[in-house]
Design a protein around this motif. Structure first.
Motif: not given
Length: 139
Positions: A76-88
């Motif tokens: 809790p009280n976290s802000i998602y700034l970014g995500q890199e994803l690779s679908f395998k």
């Protein structure tokens, strides 16, 4: 759910969440997002695809990463700034997906964490690999 104190989070800390992906999950996700790609919702079409059967939406499965980040680590009280994803690999209806996040870097001055994110299926096969960046705004 208990909030973690930023100062107590260490590089190497890890948390996981598992869920068996159901027919209802796939249909609900399609309805919520408008993603009615037939490989997800049409069994006949999917049989002719490279997957040979219906598969879950990749973004539905990647949402399990968000569940870990928002409820466990950093929580809790976290802000998602970014995500890199690779679908395998595909996740099929009935598969159990486990999202695991591991703190890879910690920047105290900005209260930012870089986390290794991985989702595996019940056989241990990596289906999604990536990295998340989170800012802790709470404790």
């Amino acid at each position: 759910m208990e909030e973690l104190v930023f100062a107590d989070i260490k590089v190497g800390d890890t948390a996981s969440f598992s869920k068996t992906i159901t027919e209802g999950d796939v249909v609900t996700y399609a309805g919520l997002t408008g993603d009615f790609n037939p490989v997800h919702i049409n069994a006949e079409y999917a049989r002719e695809s490279m997957f040979k059967e219906r598969i879950a939406h990749g973004m539905l499965v990647s949402g399990l990463i968000s569940a870990v980040l928002g409820t466990q680590l950093p929580g809790p009280n976290s802000i998602y700034l970014g995500q890199e994803l690779s679908f395998k690999a595909p996740v099929k209806i009935g598969d159990t997906a486990t999202a695991t996040v591991t703190v890879a870097e910690k920047r105290d001055d900005k209260r930012i964490l870089k986390l290794k994110t991985v989702v595996t299926n019940q056989d241990g096969v990596v289906v999604i690999d990536g990295t998340a960046v989170i800012k802790k705004v709470g404790l």
